[in-house]
Each structure stands twice: as C-alpha cells, then as structure tokens.
Design a protein around this motif. Sequence first.
Motif, PDB file in Angstrom:
ATOM      1  N   ALA A 114       0.817  -1.208   0.000  1.00 30.48           N
ATOM      2  CA  ALA A 114       0.000   0.000   0.000  1.00 30.48           C
ATOM      3  C   ALA A 114       0.857   1.267   0.000  1.00 30.48           C
ATOM      4  CB  ALA A 114      -0.936  -0.003   1.196  1.00 30.48           C
ATOM      5  N   ASP A 115       2.109   1.162   0.487  1.00 35.89           N
ATOM      6  CA  ASP A 115       2.969   2.337   0.510  1.00 35.89           C
ATOM      7  C   ASP A 115       3.265   2.853  -0.888  1.00 35.89           C
ATOM      8  OD1 ASP A 115       4.415  -0.094   0.145  1.00 35.89           O
ATOM      9  OD2 ASP A 115       6.303   0.938   0.598  1.00 35.89           O
TER      10      ASP A 115
ATOM     11  N   LEU B  99       1.220   2.467  -3.610  1.00 42.01           N
ATOM     12  CA  LEU B  99      -0.018   3.120  -4.047  1.00 42.01           C
ATOM     13  C   LEU B  99      -0.138   4.501  -3.421  1.00 42.01           C
ATOM     14  CD1 LEU B  99      -2.817   3.266  -5.354  1.00 42.01           C
ATOM     15  CD2 LEU B  99      -3.695   1.899  -3.436  1.00 42.01           C
ATOM     16  N   ASP B 100       0.117   4.603  -2.127  1.00 42.25           N
ATOM     17  CA  ASP B 100      -0.003   5.875  -1.427  1.00 42.25           C
ATOM     18  C   ASP B 100       0.976   6.914  -1.973  1.00 42.25           C
ATOM     19  OD1 ASP B 100      -1.963   4.784   0.156  1.00 42.25           O
ATOM     20  OD2 ASP B 100      -0.635   4.395   1.871  1.00 42.25           O
ATOM     21  N   ALA B 101       2.176   6.475  -2.348  1.00 44.57           N
ATOM     22  CA  ALA B 101       3.172   7.405  -2.875  1.00 44.57           C
ATOM     23  C   ALA B 101       2.704   8.035  -4.184  1.00 44.57           C
ATOM     24  CB  ALA B 101       4.511   6.685  -3.084  1.00 44.57           C
TER      25      ALA B 101
ATOM     26  N   LEU C  93      -0.532   8.218  -5.196  1.00 41.80           N
ATOM     27  CA  LEU C  93      -1.730   9.008  -4.912  1.00 41.80           C
ATOM     28  C   LEU C  93      -1.353  10.372  -4.349  1.00 41.80           C
ATOM     29  CD1 LEU C  93      -4.129   6.333  -3.366  1.00 41.80           C
ATOM     30  CD2 LEU C  93      -4.360   7.470  -5.592  1.00 41.80           C
ATOM     31  N   ALA C  94      -0.308  10.406  -3.536  1.00 38.06           N
ATOM     32  CA  ALA C  94       0.119  11.672  -2.938  1.00 38.06           C
ATOM     33  C   ALA C  94       0.566  12.673  -4.000  1.00 38.06           C
ATOM     34  CB  ALA C  94       1.246  11.433  -1.940  1.00 38.06           C
TER      35      ALA C  94
ATOM     36  N   ARG D 100      -5.920  10.806  -9.539  1.00 40.08           N
ATOM     37  CA  ARG D 100      -6.020   9.721  -8.559  1.00 40.08           C
ATOM     38  C   ARG D 100      -6.736   8.512  -9.159  1.00 40.08           C
ATOM     39  NH1 ARG D 100      -6.634  14.301  -5.332  1.00 40.08           N
ATOM     40  NH2 ARG D 100      -8.909  14.284  -5.475  1.00 40.08           N
TER      41      ARG D 100
ATOM     42  N   HIS E  87      -5.168   4.788  -9.451  1.00 41.45           N
ATOM     43  CA  HIS E  87      -5.873   3.606  -8.954  1.00 41.45           C
ATOM     44  C   HIS E  87      -6.015   2.546 -10.046  1.00 41.45           C
ATOM     45  CE1 HIS E  87      -7.055   3.936  -4.803  1.00 41.45           C
ATOM     46  NE2 HIS E  87      -7.389   5.210  -4.958  1.00 41.45           N
TER      47      HIS E  87
END
Length: 271
Positions: A185-186, A188-190, A192-193, A201, A205
């Motif tokens: 998930a890190d 994906l989060d990077a 998305l940020a 976004r 995704h």
Amino acid sequence: MPDHPSWLIPHWPDLPAGVGALSTTRQGGVSPAPYDDGAGGGGLNLGVHVNDTRAHVLENRARLRAVLPAEPAWLTQVHGTVVADAAAVSAAQAAGADNYAGAFEADASIATTRGAVCVVMTADCLPVLFCDRAGTVVAAAHAGWRGLAGGVVGRTVAAMRAAGADEILAWLGPAIGPSQFEVGADVLDAFLAGAADAQGRQRVHSAFVARPGQPGKYLADIYALARHMLRADGVERVAGGEYCTVTDASRFYSYRRDRVTGRQASLVWLK
C-alpha cells in the motif's frame, strides 16, 4: 543500426532521423553466472555495483561502445530525481573521472549536442528514453517506482524544455511487467500523494490491482503509471512498454527474479 542479439532497437515510430536509440539485453557479453546470458554463455552485464569482475564489465562496455558514437555518460543511480548534463558527465570522464563507476550521482541525463550518449541501467526498473520531435534534445531516465513517484520524469521533461525542446516523445524500455510487480500500500499511497486532482487519482488507482486474499497487496503496472506521469507533464506520444524483464529470462536481467544479477542499459543520443 542493424539488429543484433545483444540489443533491442526500440519500436519508436515517431523517432526523428537524427536520433539514435537502443536497449541492451543480457546476451553477447563475457560475464559468468550469475551475470551470464541465461543459457550457459557470457552475459552482457554493464553494472559495476553488482559484484561482477571489473574486467568483465569493462569488456562488456567496450562491446557496447563499438556501436555508439561516444562513450556513454555513465551515472551512479540512486532512485532519485536529479537530472545530469550528459556532456558534463562525458567531459568529467575524459578528464579522468572514474568512467567505470559513474562520474555523477543522478538518475537521468540530457544531451543537446552530438558526442554525448545518455544512458541508464536497469534490471526491473523502467528506463524511459526521450527526444523532441525536431531531434535537437534527448534524455534518458531511470524510473523505478520511487523515482517515478518522486518526479524523475517531470524533472527530465522540464530540463528538456529548458534546453529548447519542442514536442517531447518518449519510449518505455524493458521493465517488470504488470503481472509480476507486487507492491504494498505504501507504493499506491506514494503515487496518490503526487496526483494533482481526482482524475489523476483515478488513473493511479487504475494501475493497481488488489491481490485477492492479500490485504494491502497489489499488482502495479509501472508502464501505465509512467504514461500517466508523462501525460500529466504534457507528453502524449509514448511508445514501448511491451516487455517484462521478470518473465523473459532469456533476454533480460531481473533483480526481482534472481536477486543477484546483472544490469542492462537503455541509451539515446543525437547522431
């Protein structure tokens, strides 16, 4: 440039006549296992930092140099976003900087003159080659997920525009394919940020597929992510993206597959 088992000539339909480009494979060198060609012969490992013998790497680089207009501007890559001037790197090499290890710490380079060859090395990370439609500016970027999420593509595009590039074209070289790139998930989060808006976004995704029964695990499409990042920076004409370094063991080195392995290179220059 003729076809050869040691390299791939990019299928890059919009490539200007004044620009040269190639991507090496693991074939056609002298390195022994685990840096070999996967079939019992010598491998074309071009990386100094993987514990291959210095003499082997130098011989492999000499074989590559024989088909290029100049010695490539070798970099020390750190998964960052620094863009070097390939001509400055080449000048440092000519002045005695360690051509073997890489004279500059950077993950991309740009060239506006003949005699400077932009190069990045990979073994699952994504190499991105650039040129402008007029054939006056070229660049190469090493885009692992950290560098890609951190903005190495945008930094490279900005450097090209500052150097006078008109419409910018890109080619995505051999990298880990979407069926093999498991991430957490890190990652994906990077991405998305760094997305600028809801549409961005959504595109991020769409490049991640959740692994059933494995919470927080995804299969990521680094090619789709690169196209999204390039589009966000105004680069619409993007070729390549058809390889998988993990599954094509006969042609490519892969860190994720083998851990101890060599490095292939992707290069671009002005003829």
